[in-house]
Design a protein around this motif. Structure first.
Motif, PDB file in Angstrom:
ATOM      1  N   GLY A  33     -17.268  28.214   7.104  1.00  0.00           N
ATOM      2  CA  GLY A  33     -17.751  27.660   5.844  1.00  0.00           C
ATOM      3  C   GLY A  33     -17.627  26.153   5.786  1.00  0.00           C
ATOM      4  N   LEU A  34     -18.101  25.589   4.684  1.00  0.00           N
ATOM      5  CA  LEU A  34     -18.092  24.135   4.495  1.00  0.00           C
ATOM      6  C   LEU A  34     -17.090  23.739   3.415  1.00  0.00           C
ATOM      7  N   VAL A  35     -16.237  22.772   3.740  1.00  0.00           N
ATOM      8  CA  VAL A  35     -15.239  22.269   2.801  1.00  0.00           C
ATOM      9  C   VAL A  35     -15.442  20.770   2.616  1.00  0.00           C
ATOM     10  N   ALA A  36     -15.697  20.345   1.396  1.00  0.00           N
ATOM     11  CA  ALA A  36     -15.746  18.910   1.122  1.00  0.00           C
ATOM     12  C   ALA A  36     -14.317  18.440   0.879  1.00  0.00           C
ATOM     13  N   PHE A  37     -13.945  17.350   1.531  1.00  0.00           N
ATOM     14  CA  PHE A  37     -12.564  16.878   1.416  1.00  0.00           C
ATOM     15  C   PHE A  37     -12.540  15.358   1.335  1.00  0.00           C
ATOM     16  N   PRO A  38     -11.499  14.831   0.679  1.00  0.00           N
ATOM     17  CA  PRO A  38     -11.433  13.375   0.552  1.00  0.00           C
ATOM     18  C   PRO A  38     -10.981  12.729   1.853  1.00  0.00           C
ATOM     19  N   THR A  39     -11.557  11.598   2.178  1.00  0.00           N
ATOM     20  CA  THR A  39     -10.930  10.721   3.161  1.00  0.00           C
ATOM     21  C   THR A  39     -10.783   9.395   2.435  1.00  0.00           C
ATOM     22  N   GLU A  40     -10.127   8.445   3.054  1.00  0.00           N
ATOM     23  CA  GLU A  40      -9.966   7.155   2.373  1.00  0.00           C
ATOM     24  C   GLU A  40     -11.294   6.408   2.288  1.00  0.00           C
ATOM     25  N   THR A  41     -12.280   6.780   3.102  1.00  0.00           N
ATOM     26  CA  THR A  41     -13.560   6.071   3.042  1.00  0.00           C
ATOM     27  C   THR A  41     -14.483   6.712   2.007  1.00  0.00           C
ATOM     28  N   VAL A  42     -14.979   7.896   2.305  1.00  0.00           N
ATOM     29  CA  VAL A  42     -15.821   8.663   1.379  1.00  0.00           C
ATOM     30  C   VAL A  42     -15.433  10.130   1.538  1.00  0.00           C
ATOM     31  N   TYR A  43     -15.932  10.978   0.644  1.00  0.00           N
ATOM     32  CA  TYR A  43     -15.709  12.408   0.828  1.00  0.00           C
ATOM     33  C   TYR A  43     -16.538  12.894   2.009  1.00  0.00           C
ATOM     34  N   GLY A  44     -15.919  13.740   2.810  1.00  0.00           N
ATOM     35  CA  GLY A  44     -16.602  14.292   3.973  1.00  0.00           C
ATOM     36  C   GLY A  44     -17.004  15.733   3.717  1.00  0.00           C
ATOM     37  N   LEU A  45     -18.090  16.154   4.380  1.00  0.00           N
ATOM     38  CA  LEU A  45     -18.518  17.554   4.319  1.00  0.00           C
ATOM     39  C   LEU A  45     -18.076  18.193   5.633  1.00  0.00           C
ATOM     40  N   GLY A  46     -16.947  18.915   5.575  1.00  0.00           N
ATOM     41  CA  GLY A  46     -16.279  19.346   6.792  1.00  0.00           C
ATOM     42  C   GLY A  46     -16.655  20.738   7.255  1.00  0.00           C
ATOM     43  N   ALA A 131      -6.733   8.561   7.225  1.00  0.00           N
ATOM     44  CA  ALA A 131      -5.403   8.264   6.700  1.00  0.00           C
ATOM     45  C   ALA A 131      -5.095   9.041   5.426  1.00  0.00           C
ATOM     46  N   ASN A 132      -6.130   9.440   4.711  1.00  0.00           N
ATOM     47  CA  ASN A 132      -5.935  10.128   3.429  1.00  0.00           C
ATOM     48  C   ASN A 132      -4.997  11.327   3.585  1.00  0.00           C
ATOM     49  N   ALA A 133      -4.024  11.437   2.678  1.00  0.00           N
ATOM     50  CA  ALA A 133      -2.995  12.477   2.807  1.00  0.00           C
ATOM     51  C   ALA A 133      -3.592  13.879   2.748  1.00  0.00           C
ATOM     52  N   CYS A 134      -4.572  14.082   1.867  1.00  0.00           N
ATOM     53  CA  CYS A 134      -5.196  15.403   1.753  1.00  0.00           C
ATOM     54  C   CYS A 134      -5.954  15.744   3.032  1.00  0.00           C
ATOM     55  N   ALA A 135      -6.651  14.771   3.609  1.00  0.00           N
ATOM     56  CA  ALA A 135      -7.364  15.004   4.874  1.00  0.00           C
ATOM     57  C   ALA A 135      -6.367  15.354   5.975  1.00  0.00           C
ATOM     58  N   GLN A 136      -5.266  14.630   6.002  1.00  0.00           N
ATOM     59  CA  GLN A 136      -4.225  14.903   7.004  1.00  0.00           C
ATOM     60  C   GLN A 136      -3.640  16.300   6.815  1.00  0.00           C
ATOM     61  N   ASP A 137      -3.392  16.672   5.568  1.00  0.00           N
ATOM     62  CA  ASP A 137      -2.831  18.004   5.290  1.00  0.00           C
ATOM     63  C   ASP A 137      -3.817  19.093   5.716  1.00  0.00           C
ATOM     64  N   LEU A 138      -5.096  18.873   5.428  1.00  0.00           N
ATOM     65  CA  LEU A 138      -6.103  19.873   5.798  1.00  0.00           C
ATOM     66  C   LEU A 138      -6.160  20.036   7.319  1.00  0.00           C
ATOM     67  N   ILE A 176     -14.560  22.212  -2.839  1.00  0.00           N
ATOM     68  CA  ILE A 176     -14.265  20.776  -2.823  1.00  0.00           C
ATOM     69  C   ILE A 176     -12.771  20.603  -3.043  1.00  0.00           C
ATOM     70  N   LEU A 177     -12.110  19.899  -2.142  1.00  0.00           N
ATOM     71  CA  LEU A 177     -10.703  19.564  -2.361  1.00  0.00           C
ATOM     72  C   LEU A 177     -10.652  18.259  -3.150  1.00  0.00           C
ATOM     73  N   ASP A 178      -9.852  18.267  -4.196  1.00  0.00           N
ATOM     74  CA  ASP A 178      -9.792  17.109  -5.093  1.00  0.00           C
ATOM     75  C   ASP A 178      -8.660  16.171  -4.690  1.00  0.00           C
ATOM     76  N   GLY A 179      -9.032  15.045  -4.109  1.00  0.00           N
ATOM     77  CA  GLY A 179      -8.025  14.039  -3.760  1.00  0.00           C
ATOM     78  C   GLY A 179      -8.203  12.791  -4.601  1.00  0.00           C
ATOM     79  N   GLY A 180      -8.891  12.931  -5.727  1.00  0.00           N
ATOM     80  CA  GLY A 180      -9.142  11.744  -6.548  1.00  0.00           C
ATOM     81  C   GLY A 180     -10.178  10.853  -5.894  1.00  0.00           C
ATOM     82  N   PRO A 181     -10.381   9.688  -6.458  1.00  0.00           N
ATOM     83  CA  PRO A 181     -11.392   8.771  -5.913  1.00  0.00           C
ATOM     84  C   PRO A 181     -11.010   8.285  -4.515  1.00  0.00           C
ATOM     85  N   ALA A 182     -12.007   8.157  -3.643  1.00  0.00           N
ATOM     86  CA  ALA A 182     -11.754   7.673  -2.286  1.00  0.00           C
ATOM     87  C   ALA A 182     -11.249   6.240  -2.334  1.00  0.00           C
ATOM     88  N   ARG A 183     -10.266   5.988  -1.510  1.00  0.00           N
ATOM     89  CA  ARG A 183      -9.605   4.680  -1.569  1.00  0.00           C
ATOM     90  C   ARG A 183     -10.520   3.560  -1.076  1.00  0.00           C
TER      91      ARG A 183
END
Ligand code: TXA
Ligand code: MG
Length: 324
Positions: A33-46, A131-138, A176-183
């Motif tokens: 499946g497809l998971v949208a997740f935050p990175t520090e740049t933009v949200y990625g479609l993973g 670097a985004n913590a949520c991306a790292q956790d995923l 969609i994983l919610d990591g707030g606004p991309a840094r």
């Protein structure tokens, strides 16, 4: 599968990146499946970078007209070295800027399991350690490389919040994983380190000055001797089989292998027996490789020019074009 931690009934479900949300997301990735997740740049479609079908889903969801190669996200430089070869300059940049908004184009290791659809059949691969913590956790919970372009429909502005993703892609994304606004809010800087002359392919979230401070002045596409693509997505060289390829063929001529699409008489291979374009996209590079190994010219059945068919035909046309 049914994501469990949604409480508001919104679609696609927007989950908090807590233990339950991360587990649900990782399970969806394992299920192609497809998971949208935050990175520090933009949200990625993973998607699972090692699963052709999952990667094909990215192109379908974004409605991408061509199979641009995707950025592969890994947990660390150490995991990146299992996929790609890092030159001393690449190692210097990895030490300085990973995790962070830097993508490096590197020689792909021969036996890597990365989907050929994700690399567009190239012998290089774009890798980033976010670097985004949520991306790292995923990445930690999923335990594998994640292919991810920006989580927006093709041709639209990149998303920096879960709401952008939801409004752009809707139910084309599973979660969609919610990591707030991309840094950073700007895509990563892409540097090609697969040749002797490190080359800037895309300016982005890491400044050119910071990169050049570490490894010296970068070449730009168009510099003397540089044959790198003019801009990301404008790559000239995509996968073309060694054997000649004939497209829009109703059947094989003497001596040809036949690659079919949809139901019909027996063929050497079929992009999708049921005529499913997402399945055909997932199978395309792999089947061309297999037929190429038979050493005969390849005839390919017509593929409808709708949805992913546009991209499939684009790639087939390149593969069939007269060779330089
Ligand atoms: O910040 C980012 O880079 C975001 C986040 C999600 O990581 N991703 C992103 O991906 O912007 P995307 O697909 O929108 O842009 C990646 C670009 C593609 O246009 C492609 O041309 C280039 O990277 N690329 C990927 N693999 C390449 C390769 N082997 N050689 C040259 N360029 C490559
Ligand atoms: Mg993009």
């Amino acid at each position: 599968m049914n994501p469990t931690s949604q409480t508001t009934g919104q679609f696609p479900p927007i989950l908090q990146p807590d233990a339950q949300g991360l587990k649900t997301a990782a399970e969806l990735l394992h299920a192609a499946g497809l998971v949208a997740f935050p990175t520090e740049t933009v949200y990625g479609l993973g998607a699972d970078a090692q699963n052709d079908h999952a990667v094909a889903g990215i192109f379908a969801a974004k409605n991408r007209p061509t199979f641009n190669p995707l950025i592969i996200h890994t947990a660390s430089a150490e995991t990146a070295t299992r996929i790609a070869v890092l030159s001393p300059a690449a190692q210097t940049l990895a030490d300085a800027f990973w995790p962070g908004p830097l993508t490096m184009v590197l020689p792909l290791r021969e036996h890597s399991k990365i989907s050929k659809l994700a690399t567009a059949g190239l012998d290089t691969v774009a890798i980033r350690v976010p670097a985004n913590a949520c991306a790292q956790d995923l990445l930690a919970v999923f335990q594998g490389p994640i292919a991810a372009p920006s989580a927006n429909p093709s041709g639209r502005v990149s998303p920096t919040t879960p709401a952008h993703v939801a409004s752009g892609l809707g139910n084309a994304v599973g979660i969609i994983l919610d990591g707030g606004p991309a840094r950073v809010g700007l895509e990563s800087t892409i540097v090609d380190l697969s040749t002797d002359a490190p080359t800037l392919l895309r300016p982005g979230g890491l400044s050119l000055e910071e990169v050049e401070d570490k490894i010296g002045v970068l070449a730009t596409p168009g510099s003397a001797g540089i044959v790198a693509p003019v801009a990301p997505g404008q790559l000239r060289s995509h996968y073309a089989p060694a054997a000649p390829l004939r497209i829009n063929a109703t059947g094989p001529m003497a001596g040809e292998s036949f690659l079919a699409f949809g139901p019909g008489p027996a063929a050497d291979a079929n992009l999708s027996e049921t005529g499913d374009l997402t399945e055909a996209a997932a199978n395309l590079f792999d089947l061309l490789h297999r037929l190429d190994a038979l050493g005969r010219p390849i005839a390919v059945a017509p593929v409808p020019e709708t949805g992913l068919g546009l991209a499939i035909n684009d790639r087939l046309a390149r593969a069939a074009a007269p060779r330089g």
